[in-house]
Design a protein around this motif. Structure first.
Motif, mmCIF file in Angstrom:
data_model
loop_
_atom_site.group_PDB
_atom_site.id
_atom_site.type_symbol
_atom_site.label_atom_id
_atom_site.label_comp_id
_atom_site.label_asym_id
_atom_site.label_seq_id
_atom_site.Cartn_x
_atom_site.Cartn_y
_atom_site.Cartn_z
ATOM 1 N N GLU A 287 10.656 79.787 -74.841
ATOM 2 C CA GLU A 287 11.880 80.231 -75.495
ATOM 3 C C GLU A 287 12.040 81.750 -75.397
ATOM 4 O O GLU A 287 13.103 82.258 -75.051
ATOM 5 N N LYS A 288 10.956 82.474 -75.680
ATOM 6 C CA LYS A 288 11.067 83.924 -75.822
ATOM 7 C C LYS A 288 10.827 84.696 -74.532
ATOM 8 O O LYS A 288 11.287 85.813 -74.376
ATOM 9 N N ARG B 63 3.223 72.754 -69.973
ATOM 10 C CA ARG B 63 4.081 71.807 -70.702
ATOM 11 C C ARG B 63 5.544 72.279 -70.645
ATOM 12 O O ARG B 63 6.249 72.306 -71.658
ATOM 13 N N SER B 64 5.985 72.629 -69.428
ATOM 14 C CA SER B 64 7.318 73.231 -69.310
ATOM 15 C C SER B 64 8.400 72.244 -68.919
ATOM 16 O O SER B 64 9.562 72.638 -68.744
ATOM 17 N N GLY C 3 11.872 81.718 -70.524
ATOM 18 C CA GLY C 3 13.279 81.329 -70.488
ATOM 19 C C GLY C 3 14.199 82.466 -70.053
ATOM 20 O O GLY C 3 14.942 82.336 -69.082
ATOM 21 N N PRO C 4 14.177 83.614 -70.754
ATOM 22 C CA PRO C 4 15.049 84.732 -70.362
ATOM 23 C C PRO C 4 14.777 85.235 -68.936
ATOM 24 O O PRO C 4 15.712 85.578 -68.212
ATOM 25 N N VAL C 5 13.489 85.271 -68.529
ATOM 26 C CA VAL C 5 13.177 85.723 -67.167
ATOM 27 C C VAL C 5 13.726 84.721 -66.140
ATOM 28 O O VAL C 5 14.346 85.113 -65.138
ATOM 29 N N ASP C 6 13.536 83.429 -66.415
ATOM 30 C CA ASP C 6 14.067 82.409 -65.502
ATOM 31 C C ASP C 6 15.591 82.486 -65.426
ATOM 32 O O ASP C 6 16.178 82.261 -64.361
ATOM 33 N N GLU C 7 16.238 82.791 -66.540
ATOM 34 C CA GLU C 7 17.702 82.861 -66.546
ATOM 35 C C GLU C 7 18.185 83.988 -65.607
ATOM 36 O O GLU C 7 19.147 83.810 -64.859
ATOM 37 N N PRO D 78 0.243 73.862 -77.608
ATOM 38 C CA PRO D 78 1.611 73.440 -77.292
ATOM 39 C C PRO D 78 2.662 74.233 -78.071
ATOM 40 O O PRO D 78 3.739 74.495 -77.537
ATOM 41 N N GLY D 79 2.367 74.625 -79.301
ATOM 42 C CA GLY D 79 3.333 75.391 -80.090
ATOM 43 C C GLY D 79 3.586 76.756 -79.477
ATOM 44 O O GLY D 79 4.724 77.214 -79.371
ATOM 45 N N LEU D 80 2.504 77.397 -79.051
ATOM 46 C CA LEU D 80 2.631 78.697 -78.404
ATOM 47 C C LEU D 80 3.343 78.546 -77.048
ATOM 48 O O LEU D 80 4.149 79.400 -76.661
ATOM 49 N N ALA D 81 3.073 77.437 -76.346
ATOM 50 C CA ALA D 81 3.757 77.178 -75.069
ATOM 51 C C ALA D 81 5.266 77.103 -75.286
ATOM 52 O O ALA D 81 6.043 77.668 -74.511
ATOM 53 N N ALA D 82 5.685 76.432 -76.361
ATOM 54 C CA ALA D 82 7.119 76.312 -76.643
ATOM 55 C C ALA D 82 7.727 77.682 -76.945
ATOM 56 O O ALA D 82 8.811 78.014 -76.449
ATOM 57 N N GLN D 83 7.014 78.489 -77.728
ATOM 58 C CA GLN D 83 7.489 79.855 -78.022
ATOM 59 C C GLN D 83 7.589 80.681 -76.743
ATOM 60 O O GLN D 83 8.505 81.473 -76.562
ATOM 61 N N TYR D 84 6.562 80.526 -75.888
ATOM 62 C CA TYR D 84 6.536 81.257 -74.620
ATOM 63 C C TYR D 84 7.764 80.925 -73.773
ATOM 64 O O TYR D 84 8.392 81.806 -73.209
#
Lengths: 199, 199
Positions: free
Chosen positions: A130-131, B177-178, A134-138, A122-128
């Motif tokens: 954010e980094k 977990r998005s 997220g930017p690709v979706d934006e 889950p920690g790596l999922a959150a980083q994924y």
């Protein structure tokens, strides 16, 4: 650093950067996110460990940049979706290209390895998110907002939901190998999504 | 087998069967599909190895039955979707229940472990589609065909695509977990899917 003063530094730096990103993707495929080490990346890329630490603060940072680079243009200018004014044509072009990439075993292998790690961490999922995601979706949402302004997509559509309806079926098919990733399939997903969220 | 002649055999058999399926799901979560062994399942379930082999021909068969049982009614009558005549209400009831199950850490854990194995093993993925996902999808498509006959869904809709648009966003959100798996989200997916494939 002594080589900072050398001529052609910029081109050499770019070559090193690309070698590091390629080595990182290869190693994540081969040994996994948990096992890959900065030392191993440096050795594979033919650079010193310090070269990596000069550009990236951590192993996570270089790994996410390595995968983000896959989504970027060849000029490294970040993720931008085409905008010809026709949302249907633009999304079909993008989704066909995505389907073709994920149907390519060499392209998909490191991404499968990264997904495998994210699913269990889950920690790596959150980083994924954010980094990387997220930017690709934006960037994708920027194109959807343009379609909303052009009256081609409902003004009140939830753009996160639009992206999920458009991409999640492709992701699932790829991840579970549950069906072919063809241009027709990409087109069908765009048609379904635009029907679901038409103005 | 000597106990075939004993009274209450049927109830005892059912208890053993449930114990075996529960032990199987727990062990797949804990040690993974590759490592779990029939001997370990038998020990955990408190039955003899022969009891398992009497009912299932292989490790794969008992594992897929263990996961299929999660999708079945409590009476074990197989997967059937409700049909009140209102496709929107029926799909929302089903998808809300699915979202709630996947939001439950205890329920989702063995399914996450199984998905993790499937992602890395094309042979296992093929078995999963044949033995588990296929039958469940067929039951869902039966309900969609009823909606087509009732004029609530386009008669020419590709039902595999309908199921992907409906379920894949939920699958992706859960797996990566998005985002939250709420009743509102389930409703939004049903609304989007029915808009995409309306007659």
């Amino acid at each position: 650093m002594s080589d900072d003063a050398q001529p052609k530094r910029s081109r050499r730096s770019e070559r090193s950067r690309q070698a590091i990103l390629e080595a990182t993707r290869a190693l994540v495929s081969e040994v996994g996110y948990g096992t890959v080490a900065i030392e191993t990346i440096a050795a594979r890329a033919g650079v010193g460990k310090q070269t990596i630490y000069r550009w990236w603060p951590s192993k996570g940072a270089v790994i996410f940049d390595a995968f983000l680079a896959l989504s970027e243009g060849t000029e490294g200018q970040g993720v931008v979706l085409p905008d010809t004014g026709d949302i249907e044509a633009d999304l079909k072009a993008v989704l066909r290209a995505t389907a073709a990439e994920f149907a390519d075993p060499e392209f998909e292998k490191p991404i499968r390895a990264l997904n495998n790690e994210i699913i269990n961490d889950p920690g790596l999922a959150a980083q994924y998110h954010e980094k990387l995601a997220g930017p690709v979706d934006e960037a994708k949402k920027e194109r959807l907002r343009s379609a909303q302004r052009a009256g081609q997509l409902a003004a009140d559509a939830d753009l996160d939901l639009v992206l999920e309806v458009l991409y999640a079926p492709l992701f699932q098919r790829w991840l579970l190998r549950s069906g072919p990733l063809t241009a027709d399939y990409a087109d069908a997903l765009v048609d379904a999504t635009l029907s679901a969220f038409r103005p």
